[in-house]
Write an enzyme that holds these catalytic residues in place. Structure first.
Site, PDB file in Angstrom:
ATOM      1  N   ASP A  67       0.824  -1.214   0.000  1.00 42.17           N
ATOM      2  CA  ASP A  67       0.000   0.000   0.000  1.00 42.17           C
ATOM      3  C   ASP A  67       0.860   1.266   0.000  1.00 42.17           C
ATOM      4  O   ASP A  67       2.023   1.236   0.411  1.00 42.17           O
ATOM      5  CB  ASP A  67      -0.865   0.040   1.264  1.00 42.17           C
ATOM      6  CG  ASP A  67      -2.019  -0.943   1.217  1.00 42.17           C
ATOM      7  OD1 ASP A  67      -2.043  -1.801   0.318  1.00 42.17           O
ATOM      8  OD2 ASP A  67      -2.900  -0.848   2.104  1.00 42.17           O
ATOM      9  N   ASP A  68       0.226   2.335  -0.402  1.00 39.25           N
ATOM     10  CA  ASP A  68       0.715   3.720  -0.245  1.00 39.25           C
ATOM     11  C   ASP A  68       1.740   4.197  -1.273  1.00 39.25           C
ATOM     12  O   ASP A  68       2.163   5.348  -1.236  1.00 39.25           O
ATOM     13  CB  ASP A  68       1.283   3.996   1.168  1.00 39.25           C
ATOM     14  CG  ASP A  68       0.220   3.882   2.254  1.00 39.25           C
ATOM     15  OD1 ASP A  68      -0.952   3.606   1.917  1.00 39.25           O
ATOM     16  OD2 ASP A  68       0.565   4.063   3.428  1.00 39.25           O
ATOM     17  N   HIS A 118      -6.007   3.152  -3.996  1.00 44.96           N
ATOM     18  CA  HIS A 118      -5.908   3.412  -2.544  1.00 44.96           C
ATOM     19  C   HIS A 118      -6.318   4.867  -2.285  1.00 44.96           C
ATOM     20  O   HIS A 118      -5.794   5.512  -1.384  1.00 44.96           O
ATOM     21  CB  HIS A 118      -4.472   3.125  -2.088  1.00 44.96           C
ATOM     22  CG  HIS A 118      -4.310   2.886  -0.616  1.00 44.96           C
ATOM     23  ND1 HIS A 118      -5.124   2.046   0.116  1.00 44.96           N
ATOM     24  CD2 HIS A 118      -3.413   3.378   0.282  1.00 44.96           C
ATOM     25  CE1 HIS A 118      -4.719   2.038   1.383  1.00 44.96           C
ATOM     26  NE2 HIS A 118      -3.693   2.851   1.506  1.00 44.96           N
ATOM     27  N   HIS A 122      -5.318   9.374  -0.039  1.00 43.17           N
ATOM     28  CA  HIS A 122      -5.288   8.526   1.153  1.00 43.17           C
ATOM     29  C   HIS A 122      -6.286   9.029   2.206  1.00 43.17           C
ATOM     30  O   HIS A 122      -5.946   9.251   3.371  1.00 43.17           O
ATOM     31  CB  HIS A 122      -3.876   8.468   1.760  1.00 43.17           C
ATOM     32  CG  HIS A 122      -3.644   7.235   2.594  1.00 43.17           C
ATOM     33  ND1 HIS A 122      -3.865   7.192   3.950  1.00 43.17           N
ATOM     34  CD2 HIS A 122      -3.237   5.996   2.251  1.00 43.17           C
ATOM     35  CE1 HIS A 122      -3.584   5.988   4.408  1.00 43.17           C
ATOM     36  NE2 HIS A 122      -3.205   5.241   3.396  1.00 43.17           N
ATOM     37  N   TYR A 159      -7.046   2.635   5.812  1.00 41.41           N
ATOM     38  CA  TYR A 159      -7.442   2.231   7.174  1.00 41.41           C
ATOM     39  C   TYR A 159      -8.497   1.104   7.150  1.00 41.41           C
ATOM     40  O   TYR A 159      -9.088   0.787   8.171  1.00 41.41           O
ATOM     41  CB  TYR A 159      -7.973   3.429   7.990  1.00 41.41           C
ATOM     42  CG  TYR A 159      -7.143   4.673   7.793  1.00 41.41           C
ATOM     43  CD1 TYR A 159      -5.886   4.785   8.392  1.00 41.41           C
ATOM     44  CD2 TYR A 159      -7.582   5.703   6.956  1.00 41.41           C
ATOM     45  CE1 TYR A 159      -5.101   5.901   8.167  1.00 41.41           C
ATOM     46  CE2 TYR A 159      -6.793   6.826   6.732  1.00 41.41           C
ATOM     47  CZ  TYR A 159      -5.560   6.917   7.344  1.00 41.41           C
ATOM     48  OH  TYR A 159      -4.776   8.021   7.114  1.00 41.41           O
ATOM     49  N   HIS A 209       3.910  -2.108   3.174  1.00 41.89           N
ATOM     50  CA  HIS A 209       3.951  -0.771   2.557  1.00 41.89           C
ATOM     51  C   HIS A 209       5.307  -0.597   1.880  1.00 41.89           C
ATOM     52  O   HIS A 209       6.335  -0.647   2.568  1.00 41.89           O
ATOM     53  CB  HIS A 209       3.735   0.304   3.626  1.00 41.89           C
ATOM     54  CG  HIS A 209       2.397   0.208   4.301  1.00 41.89           C
ATOM     55  ND1 HIS A 209       2.137  -0.694   5.297  1.00 41.89           N
ATOM     56  CD2 HIS A 209       1.250   0.901   4.091  1.00 41.89           C
ATOM     57  CE1 HIS A 209       0.867  -0.559   5.687  1.00 41.89           C
ATOM     58  NE2 HIS A 209       0.302   0.402   4.970  1.00 41.89           N
TER      59      HIS A 209
END
Ligand code: NI
Length: 242
Positions: A67-68, A118, A122, A159, A209
């Site tokens: 992610d991210d 995503h 965010h 989240y 991540h």
């Protein structure tokens, strides 16, 4: 008692006996049907057991998800290591991070990885209005599709916060996770590897991540160690389709 009374009594007794016999036959019939039902049900249960037994004999699979990203340095390092190990993974990218790094997203797609959404900034989708949530998702889809040339079907809401009514507004499939080593907090390669290896089972979705060097290092060790245990690595779409 007259002769006709005897006749009447005889026929009414015969009639009662007939009804009684019929009731017994019907009862017997339904008992047989119930018995057949329970046989069918236990056969199904055995069938299900046999299936899970067969699954246990198959190669265990896990999906690595990141992610991210993309991160201008660590994501490239990760892609190099995944290529070397011939592992396909899944990336849930933040729209704003894609800007200026479209080449990394293009490379991901070209090397067979799955690209997911995503959100653009965010955002926690449960904390914004439906229209803002849709905008966040659609903007991210637009930059991702422009970069990789593919329509994006999967979303990991930041989240893990998703609101059910968004399903009617955007055509996306939500992907959460089942193993979370909290790599963003640990920022320690060995600790992340240990956390995953202690917890992982067949069919798990592992959350990492790729914006931390420690997580990229952990991913390589996780792959190497799980391979030794006989695991195979798949993209989440392969896991969800099975
Ligand atoms: Ni995130």
């Amino acid at each position: 008692m007259q002769k006709t009374d005897w006749h009447r009594l005889f026929f009414s007794l015969l009639f009662t006996a007939g009804i009684f016999l019929l009731a017994i036959l019907l009862e017997e019939q339904s008992r047989k049907a119930a018995a057949v039902d329970s046989v069918v049900q236990s056969a199904l249960a055995v069938g299900a057991d046999a299936d899970s037994g067969a699954a246990a004999g198959q190669t265990p699979v896990v999906a690595l998800t990141f992610d991210d990203g993309p991160h201008p340095v660590y994501t490239e390092t990760l892609l190099d290591g995944l290529k070397e190990r011939e592992v396909k993974a899944t990336f849930f990218l933040i729209g704003v991070n894609v800007e200026g790094h479209e080449d990394i997203v293009e490379r991901m797609a070209a090397e067979g990885h799955l690209i997911g959404n995503h959100t653009y900034h965010h955002v926690q989708l449960t904390k914004v209005s439906d229209s803002e949530a849709c905008h966040e998702i659609e903007e991210a889809n637009a930059v991702l599709t422009a970069a990789c040339g593919e329509v994006v079907h999967y979303i990991r809401p930041p989240y893990g916060s998703w609101q059910e009514d968004l399903y009617s507004l955007v055509d996306m499939q939500v992907v959460l996770w089942s193993v979370d080593p909290r790599d963003w907090q640990l920022k320690d390669t060995d600790a992340v590897v240990r956390a995953v290896l202690d917890d992982v089972e067949d069919g798990d979705i592992i959350l990492l991540h790729d914006v931390y060097k420690t997580s990229v290092g952990a991913a390589f060790q996780i792959i190497d160690r799980l391979r030794e245990r006989g695991f195979e690595f798949v993209r989440v779409d392969e896991l969800l389709l099975d």
